[in-house]
Design a protein around this motif. Structure first.
Motif, short mmCIF file in Angstrom:
data_model
loop_
_atom_site.label_atom_id
_atom_site.label_comp_id
_atom_site.label_asym_id
_atom_site.label_seq_id
_atom_site.Cartn_x
_atom_site.Cartn_y
_atom_site.Cartn_z
N THR A 70 0.81 -1.28 0.08
CA THR A 70 -0.14 0.11 0.06
C THR A 70 0.95 1.25 -0.01
O THR A 70 2.04 0.99 0.13
CB THR A 70 -0.70 0.21 1.47
N GLU A 71 0.26 2.30 -0.47
CA GLU A 71 1.12 3.80 -0.16
C GLU A 71 -0.07 4.76 0.39
O GLU A 71 -1.34 4.44 0.27
CB GLU A 71 1.24 3.86 -1.61
N ASP A 131 -4.71 11.77 5.19
CA ASP A 131 -3.98 10.67 4.41
C ASP A 131 -4.97 9.55 4.18
O ASP A 131 -5.78 9.17 5.17
CB ASP A 131 -2.74 10.25 5.42
N VAL A 154 -5.15 5.55 2.84
CA VAL A 154 -4.08 4.44 2.45
C VAL A 154 -4.72 3.62 0.98
O VAL A 154 -6.03 3.38 1.22
CB VAL A 154 -3.99 3.48 3.40
N LYS A 177 -0.98 0.03 -3.77
CA LYS A 177 -0.05 0.64 -4.79
C LYS A 177 -0.24 -0.01 -6.13
O LYS A 177 -0.11 -1.49 -6.26
CB LYS A 177 1.42 0.55 -4.25
N ASP A 204 4.53 0.98 -10.02
CA ASP A 204 5.26 1.92 -9.06
C ASP A 204 5.89 1.27 -8.23
O ASP A 204 6.42 1.77 -7.13
CB ASP A 204 4.00 2.70 -8.50
N THR A 244 8.92 -0.76 -6.06
CA THR A 244 10.33 -0.65 -6.32
C THR A 244 10.78 -2.18 -6.20
O THR A 244 9.84 -2.97 -6.26
CB THR A 244 11.06 -0.03 -4.66
N GLU A 252 9.75 -4.10 -3.25
CA GLU A 252 8.30 -4.26 -3.39
C GLU A 252 7.99 -5.44 -4.32
O GLU A 252 7.00 -6.25 -4.19
CB GLU A 252 7.64 -3.13 -3.57
#
Length: 112
Positions: A13-14, A29, A31, A34, A38, A40, A43
């Motif tokens: 998640t982001e 914010d 959640v 993701k 996107d 990494t 991830e």
């Protein structure tokens, strides 16, 4: 890896800043899951753990059980089915042993 099998796949998640409809309030914010584009490198590795766990389970399980787990989408689903099957097999073994003990207890020697 064990966490993926027992708890399910890792969801990445982001945190995203959202603005409320009422502009007098502060942004908050939120959640959300993701996007795979996107991710990494780390991830991506975490995301692939479920696929790795599924392939390990397929390799380790005898052919007679593969047909029961082949349609599962996650390693956790496979694990739950295999766990249930093993518990059923254990109950069958206990029942067979109990029947054998009863037959032994009632076994009599004939005169000849």
């Amino acid at each position: 890896m064990l966490e993926v099998i027992t708890k399910g796949p890792i969801v990445i998640t982001e945190v995203v800043k959202s603005t409320p409809l009422d502009t007098t309030k502060d942004p908050y914010d939120e959640v959300q899951i993701k996007s795979k584009t996107d991710f990494t490198t780390e991830e991506r590795k975490q995301d692939e753990l479920d696929n790795l766990a599924k392939s390990i389970i397929f390799e380790a399980v005898p052919d007679k059980y593969v047909t029961k787990i082949i349609k599962c989408k996650t390693a956790k689903e496979m694990w739950d089915i295999l766990e249930r099957l093993c518990n059923e097999l254990e109950k069958i073994k206990e029942t067979k042993l109990s029947i054998a003990c009863q037959k032994f207890d009632t076994f009599l020697m004939l005169k000849n």
